[in-house]
Every structure is written in structure tokens, then in C-alpha cells.
Design an enzyme around this catalytic site. Sequence first.
Site, PDB file in Angstrom:
ATOM      1  CG  ASN A   1     -20.478  33.280  62.523  1.00 36.10           C
ATOM      2  OD1 ASN A   1     -20.540  32.076  62.774  1.00 36.10           O
ATOM      3  ND2 ASN A   1     -21.083  33.815  61.500  1.00 36.10           N
TER       4      ASN A   1
ATOM      5  CD  GLU B   1     -24.842  25.422  54.597  1.00 32.30           C
ATOM      6  OE1 GLU B   1     -24.548  26.470  53.992  1.00 32.30           O
ATOM      7  OE2 GLU B   1     -25.653  24.593  54.158  1.00 32.30           O
TER       8      GLU B   1
ATOM      9  CB  CYS C   1     -21.336  33.120  56.753  1.00 32.94           C
ATOM     10  SG  CYS C   1     -23.021  32.687  57.176  1.00 32.94           S
TER      11      CYS C   1
ATOM     12  CD  GLU D   1     -27.019  24.123  57.799  1.00 30.96           C
ATOM     13  OE1 GLU D   1     -26.916  25.353  57.916  1.00 30.96           O
ATOM     14  OE2 GLU D   1     -26.532  23.327  58.623  1.00 30.96           O
TER      15      GLU D   1
END
Length: 478
Positions: free
Chosen positions: A149, A247, A281, A460
Site C-alpha cells: 500500500n 505491524e 492502514c 517502530e
Amino acid sequence: MTIQNYINGAYVPPVGGRYLNNFNPATGQISGLLPDSDSADVDLAVAAAQAALPAWSMLHPEQRHDILRGIADGILARLDELAAAESADSGKTIRTAKTIDIPRSALNFKFFATALLHFSSESHYVPGQSLSYTLRQPVGVVGCISPWNLPLYLFTWKIAPALAAGNCVVAKPSEVTPLTAYLLGEICTAAGLPPGVLNILHGQGPEVGAAIVRHPSIKAISFTGSTRAGAEIARVAAPMFKKLSLELGGKNPNIIFADCDYETMLATTVRSSFNNQGQICLCGSRIYVESSLYERFITDFIARTNALKVGFPSDPDSDLGAVVSKVHFDKIMSCIELAKAEGGTILCGGHAVEVPGEGAAGWYIAPTVIAGLPIHCRTNQEEIFGPVVTIAPFDTEAEALVLANGTNYGLSATLWTNHLQRTQRFSAGLQAGIVWVNTWMLRDLRTPFGGVKDSGIGREGGWDAMRFFTEAKNVTLG
Ligand code: NAD
């Protein structure tokens, strides 16, 4: 165009000689071939990474900084080319690729190039007795696996801190969007990255991705992608005691109270719903609006959504481009059908869009708003990851919190209110790793990024990433 793997500083064909088709979703046509790599390619990449590790991990921080800065500069120098490649692979508008994806990819390297110069660790002193200090050493050879994405943006978000911390990397971009990762190899070579420090393999997740995950010499896996694949990776990597950063998916709530700054909220909510065709996301896919504002919001939101132009990615007037693939197009359309079957009312969109000319065979979907669905239906529970949002009213703050937290996901949430105490209460109560208040997707790269519940484990960004990519070793002097 046939692309190749990047191993030991050179472009090489896959050992097995097999290739996959790469599609341009805006045209529906095959745009080239990419390697269909397997475990034999992973073995070559790991060997190259292991050979490069001693020198890279011992390199003076200033030299490592200079090389990573050089990669950042190299990305920016090829902004137009990389943006065109990203758009051709993913269907996103050139404008999005040029203003978001590629600049951020450069910033990822720039940010961690600087971070490594300032990375420090703790010491603990007991007078007259001991001095303990913590060494933060590179993990070794690490694996980085990323989705389609935000292709180069998320690929570099992992690779940059891994390299900054002194690791060597075996990385795999999504097989759906391999082009910019391929070009990154050239940029790294030109910036003076030693051969073997970064190796880029192309191919399918269950084949080459799984081979990276199970390789015994790869000591950490940083993965961004679906919750389904994340669970599979955890199943394989956990018994091997690899460090894991996952993630994963989201179903993010967007909670709007009547006391918000209406115009800012409205414009931002259109963006947070449909930016990159809803394939971020962090997009808010469930919109909850305080009842007193509901009718006004619906009217304005639908008008703004209907004004968005779905068009060819290179058309500067396009607000939305194509969705990423035929498979994903079919999935989103079936989700819209499911929403109807579950009793949802389509307030706008709900159909494919025909883009004339070059885009005639591409995969385009109108931004879609659905009302009338309860929280427990599949449409409100499962990730759609397309230009589709649901919308519902709420009466009380307590009800809004139950709705917001009412899925298995917990990546991000957006809250619109000017009430200070409510902001604090609600933010504390939200089950999410990231909360935005009166804004959306405003990122400070120093802050922890990640989700709770089925949205993943680990964080992260900033020092969290530097700590993930290092092992702590305590040394005590008596
Ligand atoms: P995906 O899980 O299908 O694939 C992601 C990557 O993993 C690809 O490179 C793929 O080839 C690889 N892969 C797939 N199965 C694998 C396996 N068994 N072993 C090793 N590698 C494997 O996801 P996608 O469709 O590419 O991306 C969309 C998903 O990513 C959505 O669920 C979205 O929410 C999520 N995402 C999450 C974040 C985040 O930061 N939390 C960011 C972007 C996207």
C-alpha cells in the site's frame, strides 16, 4: 521490464529461473516480470549478508551516517522516476506518490542516518561497588518484509533503522509492487553501500517470504502486512526465538463530537477515509458522529465525497486512482455486496468506476459510504482496506468508546473534540497504539508506531526501532 533480485550489490536472476507477472492496476495490463524467488535465493542473500556483517557492524557511525544520507539524497534525486514507478505499480495517483510516498522514503533514511549518531545506552552506578553499562549491538542478519500500500515508504521504514543499527538485511517488498524496491538497489550502490549489506529479493510471500522467516541465520523479522500473514510468521518465528515486530491490519475508528472544529474535521475526514483509495492502514474506516451533528455531517460528507474525482493516476485532477490489483478490486466489491446483504444503506459510491482511455481496463472503485450497520456485523469487524467507510451516530461518550473499541483490531484512532477533559479520558480509554486528536496521519518519526490487539506487536519509529534492531548486553564492572 524484467526486474531482478539485488544480492551482494549486483542484480541477479532468481536461481530457479521463474518469473511472475507484474500488473499496472490503472491499465489492467501486464507491465513486466519479477523474480519468483525461493529458498535458494534466500541462501545466497544470507551468505552475502553474513560476509558483509563484520565490516558494516564495525563501521564508524559517521561513515554509516554518510552512506545512509547518500541513499536519502539518491532517492530525492530520482523523485519523478520513483513516483512514476510507484504509481504504475500500485495505481495511486502520481500526486500521492510524489508528495507522500517518495519524500517520506527519503526521510526514513535521513532520519535514521541522524538517529544513529545520537543512539546511546544506559549505565547504572552503585558508588564503591559496581558500574554496569549496556551495550546495544546489532542483531546480525535481519529480515524485512513489507506490503503494497505504501511500497517504498514502508520498505525503507524498516530497512533504514536496521542498517543504521549496524545490521545486514535481507528484504522483500510485496510482489504486487516490486518496482521501487528494485530501483533502490541502484541508489544504494551509487551511495556506496557495501555489497551484501542490503539484499532485496522479489517473489511470493508463502514462498520466498516464508523462506526468509524460517532461515536459521536470520535473527529478527520486521513485518508489515495482514494479520493473517503476521500470525503465520509468528507461528514459525516464535519457536526459533527470533525477535519479531509485527505491524498488522486495522479497522480504525474516527470519533466525531459536536464540539469539534467542523471545517477542519470535515476536510480531514474526507482525507482519512479515502486517501490512497482507503488503502492506508491508518485510514479511519468506521466513522462515529455525535447524534446532534449526524445529519449535518452526513449531508456535507456525502457532498464532499461525491465531488472526489476517480481517475487515471497521472491526471493531476484525480483524487483517487486505481485500487492495487484485480484480486483486491474483487475483494472490495464483495465487501460492498456483503454490506448490502447485512442491511447497510449505500449513501454514495458502491460501484466500480470506468475511466476512459488508458484506464478503460483498470480497477477503479467509487468512494463508498455505508450507513445503518451494527458494530458486530462483518462489515464493521473485518478489514476492507479500500475506499469504503461505514458511518453511525452515537449519543454518549461512553457509547462512543464502546463502539470505538468494539473490534479485534487496535492500530489507530482519530478523535475530534475541543473538550480537554474528554480528550484525556477518551484517549486513555481507546484500545489503539496511535491516537490522533483533531488531526490525522501527522507523523513525528521519533514517536512509537504500532498497534495493540490483532493489529500487531512491537513498535517502530525512533528509539523503538533502534532498540528492536539491537540486542542489549549488560556489562558489570566490580
Ligand atoms: P500481506 O500480508 O498479504 O503481505 C505483506 C507482505 O508479506 C508481502 O510482501 C507478502 O509477500 C508477504 N507475505 C505474505 N505471506 C507471507 C508469509 N507466510 N511469510 C512471509 N511473508 C509473507 O499484506 P498486503 O496485502 O501486502 O498488505 C495489506 C495489509 O497490510 C493490510 O492488512 C494492512 O492493514 C496491512 N498494513 C499494516 C500497516 C501497519 O503499519 N500496521 C501498514 C500498512 C499495511
